[in-house]
Design a protein around this motif. Structure first.
Motif, mmCIF file in Angstrom:
data_model
loop_
_atom_site.group_PDB
_atom_site.id
_atom_site.type_symbol
_atom_site.label_atom_id
_atom_site.label_comp_id
_atom_site.label_asym_id
_atom_site.label_seq_id
_atom_site.Cartn_x
_atom_site.Cartn_y
_atom_site.Cartn_z
ATOM 1 N N ILE A 144 0.840 -1.199 0.000
ATOM 2 C CA ILE A 144 0.000 0.000 0.000
ATOM 3 C C ILE A 144 0.872 1.245 0.000
ATOM 4 O O ILE A 144 0.640 2.181 -0.777
ATOM 5 C CB ILE A 144 -0.958 -0.007 1.212
ATOM 6 C CG1 ILE A 144 -2.004 -1.113 1.052
ATOM 7 C CG2 ILE A 144 -1.629 1.360 1.389
ATOM 8 C CD1 ILE A 144 -2.826 -1.379 2.305
ATOM 9 N N VAL A 145 1.894 1.266 0.849
ATOM 10 C CA VAL A 145 2.805 2.419 0.905
ATOM 11 C C VAL A 145 3.458 2.642 -0.462
ATOM 12 O O VAL A 145 3.551 3.782 -0.941
ATOM 13 C CB VAL A 145 3.874 2.241 1.999
ATOM 14 C CG1 VAL A 145 4.965 3.298 1.886
ATOM 15 C CG2 VAL A 145 3.226 2.294 3.380
ATOM 16 N N ASN A 146 3.887 1.569 -1.106
ATOM 17 C CA ASN A 146 4.512 1.713 -2.427
ATOM 18 C C ASN A 146 3.539 2.299 -3.446
ATOM 19 O O ASN A 146 3.910 3.171 -4.243
ATOM 20 C CB ASN A 146 5.051 0.371 -2.919
ATOM 21 C CG ASN A 146 6.309 -0.040 -2.188
ATOM 22 O OD1 ASN A 146 7.074 0.795 -1.718
ATOM 23 N ND2 ASN A 146 6.511 -1.336 -2.078
ATOM 24 N N ASP A 147 2.294 1.846 -3.429
ATOM 25 C CA ASP A 147 1.299 2.380 -4.364
ATOM 26 C C ASP A 147 0.960 3.834 -4.042
ATOM 27 O O ASP A 147 0.784 4.655 -4.947
ATOM 28 C CB ASP A 147 0.033 1.524 -4.345
ATOM 29 C CG ASP A 147 0.227 0.162 -4.999
ATOM 30 O OD1 ASP A 147 1.292 -0.067 -5.623
ATOM 31 O OD2 ASP A 147 -0.687 -0.673 -4.884
ATOM 32 N N VAL A 148 0.882 4.158 -2.758
ATOM 33 C CA VAL A 148 0.654 5.557 -2.360
ATOM 34 C C VAL A 148 1.822 6.425 -2.834
ATOM 35 O O VAL A 148 1.621 7.540 -3.332
ATOM 36 C CB VAL A 148 0.445 5.681 -0.839
ATOM 37 C CG1 VAL A 148 0.495 7.138 -0.384
ATOM 38 C CG2 VAL A 148 -0.876 5.038 -0.429
ATOM 39 N N ALA A 149 3.039 5.909 -2.717
ATOM 40 C CA ALA A 149 4.216 6.666 -3.158
ATOM 41 C C ALA A 149 4.142 6.997 -4.645
ATOM 42 O O ALA A 149 4.488 8.104 -5.060
ATOM 43 C CB ALA A 149 5.489 5.882 -2.850
ATOM 44 N N ALA A 178 -6.211 11.864 -0.953
ATOM 45 C CA ALA A 178 -6.963 11.049 0.012
ATOM 46 C C ALA A 178 -7.862 10.052 -0.710
ATOM 47 O O ALA A 178 -7.919 8.875 -0.334
ATOM 48 C CB ALA A 178 -7.783 11.954 0.936
ATOM 49 N N ALA A 179 -8.555 10.503 -1.744
ATOM 50 C CA ALA A 179 -9.432 9.606 -2.506
ATOM 51 C C ALA A 179 -8.626 8.504 -3.185
ATOM 52 O O ALA A 179 -9.052 7.336 -3.221
ATOM 53 C CB ALA A 179 -10.231 10.398 -3.534
ATOM 54 N N ARG A 180 -7.451 8.848 -3.695
ATOM 55 C CA ARG A 180 -6.604 7.829 -4.324
ATOM 56 C C ARG A 180 -6.096 6.838 -3.290
ATOM 57 O O ARG A 180 -6.010 5.632 -3.551
ATOM 58 C CB ARG A 180 -5.455 8.488 -5.082
ATOM 59 C CG ARG A 180 -5.944 9.233 -6.307
ATOM 60 C CD ARG A 180 -4.830 9.796 -7.130
ATOM 61 N NE ARG A 180 -5.376 10.572 -8.242
ATOM 62 C CZ ARG A 180 -4.629 11.122 -9.181
ATOM 63 N NH1 ARG A 180 -3.317 10.975 -9.168
ATOM 64 N NH2 ARG A 180 -5.193 11.820 -10.141
ATOM 65 N N ILE A 181 -5.742 7.312 -2.103
ATOM 66 C CA ILE A 181 -5.306 6.427 -1.028
ATOM 67 C C ILE A 181 -6.440 5.488 -0.623
ATOM 68 O O ILE A 181 -6.221 4.293 -0.409
ATOM 69 C CB ILE A 181 -4.791 7.248 0.173
ATOM 70 C CG1 ILE A 181 -3.469 7.937 -0.193
ATOM 71 C CG2 ILE A 181 -4.631 6.360 1.421
ATOM 72 C CD1 ILE A 181 -2.993 8.974 0.824
ATOM 73 N N ASP A 182 -7.657 5.998 -0.548
ATOM 74 C CA ASP A 182 -8.808 5.164 -0.233
ATOM 75 C C ASP A 182 -8.957 4.037 -1.259
ATOM 76 O O ASP A 182 -9.201 2.882 -0.887
ATOM 77 C CB ASP A 182 -10.089 5.996 -0.204
ATOM 78 C CG ASP A 182 -10.169 6.920 1.006
ATOM 79 O OD1 ASP A 182 -9.348 6.783 1.941
ATOM 80 O OD2 ASP A 182 -11.057 7.797 0.986
ATOM 81 N N ALA A 183 -8.813 4.357 -2.527
ATOM 82 C CA ALA A 183 -8.926 3.354 -3.581
ATOM 83 C C ALA A 183 -7.806 2.324 -3.491
ATOM 84 O O ALA A 183 -8.043 1.115 -3.648
ATOM 85 C CB ALA A 183 -8.932 4.021 -4.961
ATOM 86 N N ILE A 184 -6.606 2.775 -3.198
ATOM 87 C CA ILE A 184 -5.462 1.864 -3.050
ATOM 88 C C ILE A 184 -5.723 0.912 -1.880
ATOM 89 O O ILE A 184 -5.508 -0.307 -1.994
ATOM 90 C CB ILE A 184 -4.158 2.656 -2.855
ATOM 91 C CG1 ILE A 184 -3.765 3.373 -4.146
ATOM 92 C CG2 ILE A 184 -3.025 1.750 -2.355
ATOM 93 C CD1 ILE A 184 -2.697 4.442 -3.973
ATOM 94 N N ALA A 185 -6.145 1.453 -0.750
ATOM 95 C CA ALA A 185 -6.417 0.603 0.418
ATOM 96 C C ALA A 185 -7.478 -0.439 0.085
ATOM 97 O O ALA A 185 -7.315 -1.622 0.419
ATOM 98 C CB ALA A 185 -6.847 1.478 1.594
ATOM 99 N N ALA A 186 -8.535 -0.014 -0.578
ATOM 100 C CA ALA A 186 -9.608 -0.953 -0.955
ATOM 101 C C ALA A 186 -9.089 -2.035 -1.884
ATOM 102 O O ALA A 186 -9.437 -3.211 -1.738
ATOM 103 C CB ALA A 186 -10.765 -0.198 -1.582
ATOM 104 N N ASP A 187 -8.254 -1.641 -2.856
ATOM 105 C CA ASP A 187 -7.680 -2.623 -3.785
ATOM 106 C C ASP A 187 -6.854 -3.687 -3.081
ATOM 107 O O ASP A 187 -6.725 -4.812 -3.573
ATOM 108 C CB ASP A 187 -6.806 -1.917 -4.834
ATOM 109 C CG ASP A 187 -7.606 -1.159 -5.864
ATOM 110 O OD1 ASP A 187 -8.855 -1.338 -5.939
ATOM 111 O OD2 ASP A 187 -6.995 -0.332 -6.591
ATOM 112 N N HIS A 188 -6.285 -3.324 -1.941
ATOM 113 C CA HIS A 188 -5.446 -4.253 -1.165
ATOM 114 C C HIS A 188 -6.215 -4.938 -0.035
ATOM 115 O O HIS A 188 -5.614 -5.601 0.810
ATOM 116 C CB HIS A 188 -4.232 -3.524 -0.599
ATOM 117 C CG HIS A 188 -3.199 -3.192 -1.633
ATOM 118 N ND1 HIS A 188 -2.290 -4.124 -2.099
ATOM 119 C CD2 HIS A 188 -2.922 -2.040 -2.303
ATOM 120 C CE1 HIS A 188 -1.510 -3.552 -2.999
ATOM 121 N NE2 HIS A 188 -1.882 -2.291 -3.154
ATOM 122 N N GLY A 189 -7.525 -4.738 -0.007
ATOM 123 C CA GLY A 189 -8.326 -5.395 1.026
ATOM 124 C C GLY A 189 -8.159 -4.823 2.409
ATOM 125 O O GLY A 189 -8.385 -5.499 3.408
ATOM 126 N N ALA A 190 -7.774 -3.562 2.458
ATOM 127 C CA ALA A 190 -7.583 -2.905 3.771
ATOM 128 C C ALA A 190 -8.703 -1.922 4.046
ATOM 129 O O ALA A 190 -9.382 -1.458 3.165
ATOM 130 C CB ALA A 190 -6.239 -2.180 3.790
#
Length: 97
Positions: free
Chosen positions: A41-46, A85-97
């Motif tokens: 998740i951190v890598n995708d957020v980066a 923030a919206a992109r982070i939300d999508a990333i977290a959801a994609d990773h099941g978090a």
């Protein structure tokens, strides 16, 4: 970047309900299924942060990620904070978090 007023921040927070406001910042804690997923998740957020040239503060605690967004140059919250923030939300959801 223009700093958002309180009314705009309230509106944008309603669209990003996992985030909470603390002064001139918005914060979210993400709990990943495991440590490797947290790092993914951190890598995708980066990647998204680099794309937007807007970088969150991230505190990694095992599988828990604490993220903070603000726009230092504007002295508060801007549209870019909520876009990331919206992109982070999508990333977290994609990773099941």
């Amino acid at each position: 970047m223009d700093r958002l007023d309180d009314a705009a921040i309230i509106t944008r927070l309603a669209e990003t309900p996992d985030w909470r406001r603390e002064g001139d910042e918005i914060r979210r804690t993400i709990t990943a299924p495991d440590f490797r997923t947290a790092i993914a998740i951190v890598n995708d957020v980066a990647e998204q942060a680099e794309h937007l040239n807007h970088h969150p503060d991230i505190d990694i605690r095992w599988r828990r990620l604490h993220l903070v967004l603000t726009t230092h140059d504007a002295g508060g919250l801007t549209e870019t904070d909520f876009k990331l923030a919206a992109r982070i939300d999508a990333i977290a959801a994609d990773h099941g978090a």
